[in-house]
Design a protein around this motif. Structure first.
Motif, PDB file in Angstrom:
ATOM      1  N   ASP A  19      32.139  65.960  27.008  1.00 59.06           N
ATOM      2  CA  ASP A  19      33.542  65.153  27.485  1.00 59.06           C
ATOM      3  C   ASP A  19      33.972  63.296  27.284  1.00 59.06           C
ATOM      4  OD1 ASP A  19      35.201  64.525  29.785  1.00 59.06           O
ATOM      5  OD2 ASP A  19      33.685  64.266  31.453  1.00 59.06           O
ATOM      6  N   THR A  20      33.346  63.054  26.922  1.00 60.92           N
ATOM      7  CA  THR A  20      32.990  61.758  26.309  1.00 60.92           C
ATOM      8  C   THR A  20      33.985  61.254  25.222  1.00 60.92           C
ATOM      9  OG1 THR A  20      31.328  60.851  27.828  1.00 60.92           O
ATOM     10  CG2 THR A  20      32.533  59.121  26.347  1.00 60.92           C
ATOM     11  N   GLY A  21      32.906  62.550  24.271  1.00 63.87           N
ATOM     12  CA  GLY A  21      33.903  62.397  23.092  1.00 63.87           C
ATOM     13  C   GLY A  21      35.575  63.134  23.617  1.00 63.87           C
ATOM     14  N   ARG A  22      35.816  63.747  24.203  1.00 64.01           N
ATOM     15  CA  ARG A  22      37.073  64.358  24.044  1.00 64.01           C
ATOM     16  C   ARG A  22      38.380  62.950  24.526  1.00 64.01           C
ATOM     17  NH1 ARG A  22      41.093  66.944  26.255  1.00 64.01           N
ATOM     18  NH2 ARG A  22      41.667  69.358  26.299  1.00 64.01           N
ATOM     19  N   LYS A  23      37.723  62.626  25.880  1.00 65.04           N
ATOM     20  CA  LYS A  23      38.496  61.242  26.284  1.00 65.04           C
ATOM     21  C   LYS A  23      38.701  60.376  24.827  1.00 65.04           C
ATOM     22  CE  LYS A  23      36.773  62.141  30.777  1.00 65.04           C
ATOM     23  NZ  LYS A  23      35.961  61.562  31.892  1.00 65.04           N
ATOM     24  N   GLY A  24      37.662  59.776  24.516  1.00 64.61           N
ATOM     25  CA  GLY A  24      37.726  59.094  23.053  1.00 64.61           C
ATOM     26  C   GLY A  24      38.858  59.783  21.933  1.00 64.61           C
ATOM     27  N   ALA A  25      38.885  61.048  21.422  1.00 66.13           N
ATOM     28  CA  ALA A  25      40.489  61.652  20.560  1.00 66.13           C
ATOM     29  C   ALA A  25      41.444  61.487  21.572  1.00 66.13           C
ATOM     30  CB  ALA A  25      39.312  63.329  20.679  1.00 66.13           C
ATOM     31  N   LEU A  26      41.388  61.831  22.708  1.00 65.29           N
ATOM     32  CA  LEU A  26      42.696  62.545  23.347  1.00 65.29           C
ATOM     33  C   LEU A  26      43.124  60.480  22.905  1.00 65.29           C
ATOM     34  CD1 LEU A  26      42.538  64.194  26.481  1.00 65.29           C
ATOM     35  CD2 LEU A  26      43.480  65.058  24.204  1.00 65.29           C
ATOM     36  N   ALA A  27      42.622  59.472  23.483  1.00 62.53           N
ATOM     37  CA  ALA A  27      42.709  57.985  22.805  1.00 62.53           C
ATOM     38  C   ALA A  27      43.592  57.649  21.618  1.00 62.53           C
ATOM     39  CB  ALA A  27      41.765  57.118  23.576  1.00 62.53           C
ATOM     40  N   VAL A  28      42.807  58.596  21.002  1.00 60.01           N
ATOM     41  CA  VAL A  28      43.464  58.004  19.763  1.00 60.01           C
ATOM     42  C   VAL A  28      44.262  58.496  19.393  1.00 60.01           C
ATOM     43  CG1 VAL A  28      42.770  58.819  16.844  1.00 60.01           C
ATOM     44  CG2 VAL A  28      40.486  57.653  18.544  1.00 60.01           C
ATOM     45  N   MET A  29      44.164  60.202  20.014  1.00 61.73           N
ATOM     46  CA  MET A  29      46.082  60.686  19.991  1.00 61.73           C
ATOM     47  C   MET A  29      47.109  60.034  20.196  1.00 61.73           C
ATOM     48  SD  MET A  29      44.775  64.599  20.246  1.00 61.73           S
ATOM     49  CE  MET A  29      46.127  65.353  20.667  1.00 61.73           C
ATOM     50  N   ALA A  30      46.733  58.990  21.696  1.00 66.35           N
ATOM     51  CA  ALA A  30      47.827  58.560  22.461  1.00 66.35           C
ATOM     52  C   ALA A  30      47.686  56.973  22.002  1.00 66.35           C
ATOM     53  CB  ALA A  30      47.197  58.619  23.840  1.00 66.35           C
ATOM     54  N   GLY A  31      47.222  56.624  21.081  1.00 66.84           N
ATOM     55  CA  GLY A  31      47.484  55.435  20.003  1.00 66.84           C
ATOM     56  C   GLY A  31      48.213  55.490  18.242  1.00 66.84           C
ATOM     57  N   SER A  32      48.574  57.166  18.279  1.00 67.70           N
ATOM     58  CA  SER A  32      48.354  57.371  16.965  1.00 67.70           C
ATOM     59  C   SER A  32      50.230  58.153  16.977  1.00 67.70           C
ATOM     60  CB  SER A  32      47.600  58.820  16.405  1.00 67.70           C
ATOM     61  OG  SER A  32      46.475  57.964  16.407  1.00 67.70           O
ATOM     62  N   ARG A  33      50.787  58.132  16.017  1.00 63.20           N
ATOM     63  CA  ARG A  33      52.021  58.730  15.847  1.00 63.20           C
ATOM     64  C   ARG A  33      51.414  60.296  15.385  1.00 63.20           C
ATOM     65  NH1 ARG A  33      54.533  54.785  10.936  1.00 63.20           N
ATOM     66  NH2 ARG A  33      55.327  53.593  12.837  1.00 63.20           N
ATOM     67  N   PRO A  34      52.227  60.924  16.670  1.00 61.78           N
ATOM     68  CA  PRO A  34      52.415  62.574  16.264  1.00 61.78           C
ATOM     69  C   PRO A  34      52.551  63.019  15.245  1.00 61.78           C
ATOM     70  CG  PRO A  34      53.756  61.763  18.037  1.00 61.78           C
ATOM     71  CD  PRO A  34      53.330  60.299  17.783  1.00 61.78           C
ATOM     72  N   PHE A  35      51.404  63.923  14.844  1.00 55.85           N
ATOM     73  CA  PHE A  35      51.655  64.695  14.180  1.00 55.85           C
ATOM     74  C   PHE A  35      50.897  64.089  12.639  1.00 55.85           C
ATOM     75  CE2 PHE A  35      54.563  66.492  16.280  1.00 55.85           C
ATOM     76  CZ  PHE A  35      53.671  67.381  17.071  1.00 55.85           C
ATOM     77  N   LYS A  36      50.548  62.985  12.618  1.00 52.25           N
ATOM     78  CA  LYS A  36      49.978  62.342  11.347  1.00 52.25           C
ATOM     79  C   LYS A  36      48.731  62.133  11.013  1.00 52.25           C
ATOM     80  CE  LYS A  36      53.851  60.130  10.134  1.00 52.25           C
ATOM     81  NZ  LYS A  36      54.393  59.927   8.567  1.00 52.25           N
ATOM     82  N   GLU A  37      47.737  62.158   9.794  1.00 51.80           N
ATOM     83  CA  GLU A  37      46.774  62.809   9.336  1.00 51.80           C
ATOM     84  C   GLU A  37      46.015  62.252  10.622  1.00 51.80           C
ATOM     85  OE1 GLU A  37      45.185  64.341   7.539  1.00 51.80           O
ATOM     86  OE2 GLU A  37      46.942  64.933   6.410  1.00 51.80           O
ATOM     87  N   ARG A  38      45.367  61.006  11.260  1.00 48.28           N
ATOM     88  CA  ARG A  38      44.635  60.308  12.048  1.00 48.28           C
ATOM     89  C   ARG A  38      44.758  61.405  13.692  1.00 48.28           C
ATOM     90  NH1 ARG A  38      45.063  54.517  13.314  1.00 48.28           N
ATOM     91  NH2 ARG A  38      44.022  54.379  11.608  1.00 48.28           N
ATOM     92  N   TYR A  39      46.046  61.565  14.093  1.00 52.58           N
ATOM     93  CA  TYR A  39      46.446  61.958  15.466  1.00 52.58           C
ATOM     94  C   TYR A  39      45.922  63.768  15.004  1.00 52.58           C
ATOM     95  CZ  TYR A  39      49.823  64.781  18.587  1.00 52.58           C
ATOM     96  OH  TYR A  39      49.766  65.770  19.977  1.00 52.58           O
ATOM     97  N   LYS A  40      45.626  64.380  13.591  1.00 55.72           N
ATOM     98  CA  LYS A  40      45.750  65.548  13.293  1.00 55.72           C
ATOM     99  C   LYS A  40      44.585  65.714  13.666  1.00 55.72           C
ATOM    100  CE  LYS A  40      49.297  67.352  10.066  1.00 55.72           C
ATOM    101  NZ  LYS A  40      49.196  67.000   8.703  1.00 55.72           N
ATOM    102  N   LYS A  41      43.399  64.954  12.962  1.00 52.69           N
ATOM    103  CA  LYS A  41      41.779  65.091  13.370  1.00 52.69           C
ATOM    104  C   LYS A  41      41.580  64.752  14.081  1.00 52.69           C
ATOM    105  CE  LYS A  41      42.038  62.801   8.651  1.00 52.69           C
ATOM    106  NZ  LYS A  41      41.297  61.670   7.884  1.00 52.69           N
ATOM    107  N   ALA A  42      41.858  63.543  15.241  1.00 54.49           N
ATOM    108  CA  ALA A  42      41.886  63.572  16.869  1.00 54.49           C
ATOM    109  C   ALA A  42      42.186  65.359  17.340  1.00 54.49           C
ATOM    110  CB  ALA A  42      42.533  62.421  17.218  1.00 54.49           C
ATOM    111  N   ARG A  43      42.939  65.697  17.043  1.00 54.98           N
ATOM    112  CA  ARG A  43      43.744  67.171  17.562  1.00 54.98           C
ATOM    113  C   ARG A  43      42.071  67.961  17.222  1.00 54.98           C
ATOM    114  NH1 ARG A  43      48.579  69.801  19.751  1.00 54.98           N
ATOM    115  NH2 ARG A  43      48.220  72.126  19.693  1.00 54.98           N
ATOM    116  N   ALA A  44      41.469  68.296  15.944  1.00 59.50           N
ATOM    117  CA  ALA A  44      40.889  68.872  15.927  1.00 59.50           C
ATOM    118  C   ALA A  44      39.703  68.517  16.618  1.00 59.50           C
ATOM    119  CB  ALA A  44      40.721  69.041  13.741  1.00 59.50           C
ATOM    120  N   VAL A  45      38.987  67.853  16.776  1.00 55.75           N
ATOM    121  CA  VAL A  45      38.028  67.425  17.359  1.00 55.75           C
ATOM    122  C   VAL A  45      38.372  67.645  18.571  1.00 55.75           C
ATOM    123  CG1 VAL A  45      36.774  64.870  18.855  1.00 55.75           C
ATOM    124  CG2 VAL A  45      37.520  65.094  16.162  1.00 55.75           C
TER     125      VAL A  45
END
Length: 69
Positions: A19-45
């Motif tokens: 749960d903690t890790g998923r919340k962190g990945a969602l925070a990364v997604m929220a701070g990233s440009r959609p569909f860029k590499e960082r966003y894609k990696k966080a989504r994969a997590v």
């Protein structure tokens, strides 16, 4: 070749950490440009964590926010 040790784990403790890790990945997604590499990696997590939740609890949507009616 030595035998590997398999450590036991507690499903509730693992779920708490996932749960903690998923919340962190969602925070990364929220701070990233959609569909860029960082966003894609966080989504994969998040998808991998949802897969693990399915495996451990039978509920893939365990960490999803529920909409109140």
């Amino acid at each position: 070749m030595s035998k590997g040790r398999r450590s036991s784990f507690s499903i509730p403790a693992a779920i708490e950490k996932l749960d903690t890790g998923r919340k962190g990945a969602l925070a990364v997604m929220a701070g990233s440009r959609p569909f860029k590499e960082r966003y894609k990696k966080a989504r994969a997590v998040t998808e991998a964590i949802d897969d693990l939740a399915q495996d451990l609890t039978g509920d893939r949507e365990r960490f999803w926010e529920k909409v109140r009616e």
